[in-house]
Design a protein around this motif. Structure first.
Motif, short mmCIF file in Angstrom:
data_model
loop_
_atom_site.label_atom_id
_atom_site.label_comp_id
_atom_site.label_asym_id
_atom_site.label_seq_id
_atom_site.Cartn_x
_atom_site.Cartn_y
_atom_site.Cartn_z
N ILE A 286 0.84 -1.20 0.00
CA ILE A 286 0.00 0.00 0.00
C ILE A 286 0.87 1.25 0.00
N ARG A 287 1.90 1.26 0.86
CA ARG A 287 2.82 2.41 0.89
C ARG A 287 3.44 2.64 -0.47
N LYS A 288 3.89 1.57 -1.11
CA LYS A 288 4.54 1.72 -2.42
C LYS A 288 3.57 2.29 -3.44
N GLU A 289 2.32 1.80 -3.42
CA GLU A 289 1.33 2.34 -4.36
C GLU A 289 1.09 3.83 -4.11
N MET A 290 0.98 4.21 -2.84
CA MET A 290 0.78 5.62 -2.50
C MET A 290 1.95 6.46 -2.99
N GLU A 291 3.16 5.99 -2.71
CA GLU A 291 4.35 6.76 -3.05
C GLU A 291 4.57 6.79 -4.56
N ALA A 529 2.90 19.87 2.49
CA ALA A 529 2.84 18.45 2.85
C ALA A 529 1.48 17.95 2.39
N LEU A 530 1.46 16.99 1.49
CA LEU A 530 0.19 16.58 0.92
C LEU A 530 -0.46 15.49 1.75
N PHE A 531 0.25 14.39 1.96
CA PHE A 531 -0.25 13.37 2.88
C PHE A 531 -0.15 13.87 4.33
N GLY A 532 0.76 14.78 4.59
CA GLY A 532 1.16 15.11 5.95
C GLY A 532 2.32 14.20 6.30
N SER A 533 2.01 12.94 6.51
CA SER A 533 3.03 11.89 6.54
C SER A 533 2.39 10.66 5.93
N VAL A 534 3.21 9.82 5.31
CA VAL A 534 2.69 8.60 4.69
C VAL A 534 1.99 7.75 5.74
N GLU A 535 2.60 7.68 6.94
CA GLU A 535 2.04 6.85 8.01
C GLU A 535 0.65 7.33 8.41
N ARG A 536 0.54 8.60 8.70
CA ARG A 536 -0.74 9.14 9.17
C ARG A 536 -1.81 9.00 8.09
N PHE A 537 -1.45 9.31 6.85
CA PHE A 537 -2.41 9.23 5.76
C PHE A 537 -2.90 7.80 5.57
#
Length: 654
Positions: A286-291, A529-537
């Motif tokens: 999921i992280r990879k897809e988001m990034e 900051a678009l997601f804010g942070s990948v973790e939080r988003f």
């Protein structure tokens, strides 16, 4: 003294007798209208009006009305606690989003039975209809009356400089005590240091419930004593409270920490430390897809990717101005070769160094630098929460350098970009918040430039057509910001993307570019900051979708389920074709029965299931089953592949 007063009520001038209260002027019943605004300031209904006052009602169903009800309920709770636990010392008891709390110094932690006793006594106090009565006092008088309350005495010393939650107790200027009086005899039942306002009577509190208790450090500092905090909720009606409690039940089902474990996405090993998550293979997908998505969108929008280290000399944050105001949120410094270093809590100072690394021309601007940068912040243990409040995070950070002339257009374009990205992730209900400076000494730079930056953001936000709310004092120390507030599937609001306008850091770093006329000019800096942070988003998305991610984000997009073992090779061939299209697919070859395999796939929230038996194989087809439970039998394999590929490419939810 005149026997008449001229006031403005509901936009019209009225003449009332001297001594008229706000409640009398409004003909308030203490149930629908529970307080008043007098010249823009919230007041009790018992407040006596003066000539020229402008009076407006505060209805119980308004946000301000709810806050007053919740604050009053906190007082009722504190009274009940001190009656049941006479040794309890009072901390603070403010209203908060959707409820209230009160802190107590008690010998032992509260248990669930204690909370039941407190709530029962609260209901008795509400039924008694005790009156809230405001009484101004001097500092010495307040100290004498509250001699047995050490935390209140400390707050008296903070008068005029208290933090937000403490200011409900002391405010600024004249101190006030609120007495809870017996409705019939006028006898004092309880009192508290408080700025107010409050509802007129405890009977004006229609619905409340105590939720839980826990530890909380006095004034939020781990250096101070740990108190016991009781949380509650209060509403303008039982129906509204029931709605909220149902929302909490749904939120509990969607808790990303619970779903993260069930879906094998991420975990929080205690061996690593608080607020430091690790991502398992499925979470990593999921992280990879988001990034990957963000890298593509940013490349299309003209961003340039950079990379910066995790640590730096402390002096970098002195230059940026962060150290004086942000030190408590950083991890402690450490020494290397006689020089003090820190792990970075933000990327912007390093991006400034990239800009400064060589001469720049106006022809290069806007210069858009972006990075998936790892940063580390020392969040207090009491606020660390799953992925939504961590100590180690990856920011999808960008810093954009523009000329003054380009500033407004760039912010406008950036806001459109931000909103389009959020919509692609399935979030489409927004409002904007504009955070500005106040009179605090934490804000640096020229007030005139702050005004210029604030108005530039305000104009863009207004032109967007979205609702705009003000957040006075919420700006970063270097500049104002717009934050996008997005509602999730169950109506909760999350602060997501932020756009900050900074006219200060470029000066502090000596950033310059050569203008068209040959002069040296200082660029404007925009933090994004678009997601804010990948973790939080990812935490927000997990709760928004309740773990049922849209196909393009789902770790496993398709599961093949053979009806019998002999059908597995056929589905393996189908899976191979899907993989050629980039689809993430598994075939369940376990010994489980078919119905168990279907249940396992549904529990894992897989978007598509392809079933195959003898008839399917004979017809070159599959039985196509959706996450919703719907099923289409006899779907040709190529048609099934096309439907899956199109759903993934269109980012549709199923």
């Amino acid at each position: 003294m005149s026997a008449e007063l001229h006031i403005t009520l509901a936009g019209a001038e009225r003449v009332v007798a001297a001594g008229t209260t706000a409640g009398a002027a409004l003909e308030a019943d203490g149930r629908t209208v529970i307080a008043a605004k007098v010249n823009g300031e919230a007041r009790d209904l018992a407040h006596e009006l003066a000539d020229g006052d402008v009076v407006e009602p505060i209805e119980i169903s308004s946000e301000e009305g709810r806050a007053i009800v919740r604050h009053s309920t906190a007082h009722v709770m504190a009274q009940a606690v001190q009656e049941l636990f006479p040794e309890a010392k009072l901390g603070i008891g403010p209203p908060v989003d959707n409820g209230f709390y009160y802190d107590f110094d008690v010998p032992q932690a509260f248990n669930p039975d204690d909370l039941k006793r407190v709530e029962k006594r609260m209901r008795e106090i509400v039924k008694e209809g005790q009156l809230f009565s405001r009484r101004p006092v001097g500092d010495d008088e307040a100290r004498a009356e509250l001699a047995g309350e050490p935390y209140k005495l400390e707050l008296i010393g903070l008068k005029g400089g208290a933090a937000d939650e403490e200011s409900v107790e002391v405010g600024a200027g004249q101190l006030t005590i609120y007495d809870n009086l017996d409705a019939k005899s006028g006898e004092l039942r309880w009192k508290d240091l408080c700025r107010g306002p409050h509802v007129p009577s405890t009977r004006s509190i229609p619905a409340f419930k105590l939720m839980r208790s826990g530890g909380a450090y006095w004034r939020g500092s781990e250096k101070n004593p740990q108190l016991q905090r009781i949380y509650g909720t209060a509403w303008e009606s039982r129906d509204k409270q029931d709605e909220y409690l149902k929302l909490l039940e749904e939120a509990e089902k969607r808790d990303h920490r619970k779903l993260g474990a069930e879906l094998d996405l991420f975990s929080f090993p205690p061996e690593l430390g608080s607020g430091l998550p690790i991502f398992h293979p499925k979470g990593g997908i999921i992280r990879k897809e988001m990034e990957d998505y963000m890298r593509r969108r940013q490349a299309e929008a003209g961003y340039e990717f950079v990379n910066t280290p995790h640590i730096t000399k402390s002096s970098l944050f002195e230059t940026s101005g962060h150290l004086p105001w942000y030190a408590d949120d950083m991890f402690p410094a450490f020494e290397l070769e006689g020089v003090e270093y820190r792990v970075k809590p933000m990327n912007c100072p390093m991006h400034n160094l990239i800009f400064r690394a060589r001469g720049r021309s106006y022809r290069e601007l806007p210069l858009r630098l972006c990075e998936f940068g790892s940063v580390y912040r020392y969040e207090k243990s009491g606020v660390v929460h799953g992925l939504t409040r961590v100590r180690g995070m990856t920011q999808d950070d960008a810093h954009i350098y523009t000329t003054r002339e380009q500033m407004a257009e760039e912010i406008q374009s950036l806001l459109r970009f931000v909103l389009s990205v959020l919509r692609d992730f399935g979030l489409d209900d927004f409002y904007l918040e504009l955070s500005t400076r106040d009179d605090s000494d934490k804000f640096i730079g020229d007030p005139a430039e702050w005004e210029e930056a604030t108005e530039a953001l305000r104009q863009v936000a207004t032109e967007s057509g979205l609702t705009l709310k003000d957040d006075p004092g919420g700006a970063a120390f270097y500049g104002p910001k717009i934050s996008v507030q997005a509602k999730d599937a169950i109506g909760r609001t999350w602060q997501l993307s932020t756009i900050q306008l900074d006219l200060n850091q470029p000066k502090r770093f000596g950033l310059e570019y050569q203008a068209a006329d040959g002069s040296r000019q200082t660029p404007v800096m925009i933090h994004r900051a678009l997601f804010g942070s990948v973790e939080r988003f990812l935490g927000v998305l997990t709760e928004h979708y309740a773990g049922a991610f849209p196909p393009w984000l789902a770790p496993v997009q398709v599961v093949g389920i053979p009806i019998a073992e002999a059908h597995a090779p056929y589905l393996q061939d189908v899976a191979k074709k899907l993989r050629e299209h980039g689809i993430r697919v598994e075939v369940d070859t376990s010994d489980d029965r078919m119905q168990k395999k279907i249940r396992n796939a549904q529990k894992a929230k897989v978007p598509f299931m392809l079933l195959a038996g003898d008839d399917d194989i004979a017809g070159g087809a599959v039985s196509f089953r959706y996450r919703s439970g719907e099923q289409n039998n006899g779907v040709p394999v190529e048609q099934a592949i096309t439907e899956i590929v199109q759903a993934v490419e269109r980012r549709v939810q199923v």
